[in-house]
Write a protein that holds these residues in place. Structure first.
Motif, mmCIF file in Angstrom:
data_model
loop_
_atom_site.group_PDB
_atom_site.id
_atom_site.type_symbol
_atom_site.label_atom_id
_atom_site.label_comp_id
_atom_site.label_asym_id
_atom_site.label_seq_id
_atom_site.Cartn_x
_atom_site.Cartn_y
_atom_site.Cartn_z
ATOM 1 N N GLN A 101 -7.491 -3.699 -4.540
ATOM 2 C CA GLN A 101 -6.818 -2.407 -4.701
ATOM 3 C C GLN A 101 -7.285 -1.385 -3.673
ATOM 4 N N ASP A 102 -8.419 -1.641 -3.031
ATOM 5 C CA ASP A 102 -8.948 -0.746 -1.993
ATOM 6 C C ASP A 102 -8.408 -1.224 -0.652
ATOM 7 N N LEU A 103 -7.275 -0.667 -0.249
ATOM 8 C CA LEU A 103 -6.575 -1.196 0.923
ATOM 9 C C LEU A 103 -7.337 -0.956 2.228
ATOM 10 N N ASP A 104 -8.361 -0.103 2.180
ATOM 11 C CA ASP A 104 -9.143 0.144 3.398
ATOM 12 C C ASP A 104 -10.268 -0.871 3.594
ATOM 13 N N GLU A 106 -11.184 -3.877 4.644
ATOM 14 C CA GLU A 106 -10.613 -4.995 5.385
ATOM 15 C C GLU A 106 -11.602 -5.605 6.375
ATOM 16 N N ASP A 117 -0.578 -8.849 4.785
ATOM 17 C CA ASP A 117 -0.842 -7.436 4.534
ATOM 18 C C ASP A 117 -1.622 -7.330 3.225
ATOM 19 N N LYS A 118 -2.736 -6.618 3.246
ATOM 20 C CA LYS A 118 -3.580 -6.578 2.046
ATOM 21 C C LYS A 118 -2.834 -6.057 0.826
ATOM 22 N N SER A 119 -1.851 -5.185 1.029
ATOM 23 C CA SER A 119 -1.099 -4.645 -0.109
ATOM 24 C C SER A 119 -0.275 -5.723 -0.812
ATOM 25 N N ARG A 120 -0.161 -6.914 -0.206
ATOM 26 C CA ARG A 120 0.655 -7.985 -0.783
ATOM 27 C C ARG A 120 -0.180 -9.070 -1.458
ATOM 28 N N ASP A 123 1.086 -9.622 -5.058
ATOM 29 C CA ASP A 123 2.463 -10.126 -5.101
ATOM 30 C C ASP A 123 2.555 -11.549 -4.562
#
Length: 251
Positions: A101-104, A106, A117-120, A123
């Motif tokens: 959940q912490d998209l930063d 990386e 993409d980390k946001s995926r 999903d």
């Protein structure tokens, strides 16, 4: 009734313990190599994961004994199993979820999820709030050609190479070439991905045939992920920490 409250709160502070039929794999077969990645910073999170207090493979006894049988067969062929992860506490899965959940966060992207993409990650199924590993009969593992070469420690901050790069360019794991490294968040990790070359595919299928003949079921998306069936605890997600202390007192 007030007299019962103190023991209850004291008990709440004590760590959960493993059921009697959970064992340390080393006590069942000490020849199986263990490289417990989540005890180290060499994983997609980039730090030791919550709940891993010792570099220890813990499994339900039926799963551990099936691995022992697999190991005996593989040793005769000149290979050893190597486990990367076994029982995984729920608190470790929770750590993965917070990290995702912490998209930063990386730091390890270049090795473990270079093209996703980390946001995926949720999903696309790479991260979930529950893991079969927490039920105690799932294991992540690979094959090592004997004699096994030592694996050098990962050095935090070292240059990272994509997990699907050619084997000679990837982190120098002593595993046979499976086409990707462990925990590679990429479709190339699918067990039957057609991009796996002849030798890579043969290695994946040797692992798969050996384990499936003993009751393990592979997760099609991850060549390294196997669950022993029937699971002793098909619906229970445990949270005892990975340490010998969680297992002591069992006879």
């Amino acid at each position: 009734m007030a007299a019962t409250t103190a023991p209850a709160t004291a008990h709440a502070r004590t760590e959960p313990r493993a059921p009697v039929d959970f064992v340390a794999l080393s006590g069942v077969d000490r020849t199986i190599i263990q490289e417990m990645r989540y005890f180290t910073p060499h994983n997609f999170v980039g730090e030791r994961v919550d709940g891993y207090r010792r570099p220890l493979c813990v499994l339900t006894r039926p799963a551990a004994e099936a691995l022992r049988t697999a190991q005996r067969r593989l040793l005769r062929q000149g290979y050893s199993l190597k486990v990367y992860d076994c029982y995984r506490p729920q608190r470790a899965v929770d750590h993965f979820v917070r990290w995702a959940q912490d998209l930063d966060a990386e730091d390890m992207k270049a090795e473990f999820f270079p093209d996703v993409d980390k946001s995926r990650l949720f999903d696309d199924g790479y991260i979930a709030a529950k893991s079969g590993h927490s039920r105690g009969s799932t294991v992540d593992l690979t094959l090592v050609k004997l004699p096994a070469r030592p694996t050098r420690p990962y050095r935090p901050g070292e240059p990272l190479v994509p997990c699907y790069a050619p084997q000679e360019e990837r982190f120098p794991d002593n595993s046979v070439d499976m086409g990707t490294g462990y925990d590679c968040f990429d479709t190339r990790s699918h067990t039957l991905d057609p991009r796996a070359t002849g030798a890579q595919r043969a290695n994946r299928l040797r692992l798969k045939a050996t384990l499936e003949s003993l009751g393990f079921v592979n997760l099609a998306e991850e060549w390294w992920h196997y669950t022993y069936k029937p699971e002793p605890y098909p619906d229970t997600y445990f949270d005892f920490p990975v340490t010998a202390g969680s297992l002591t007192g069992h006879h």
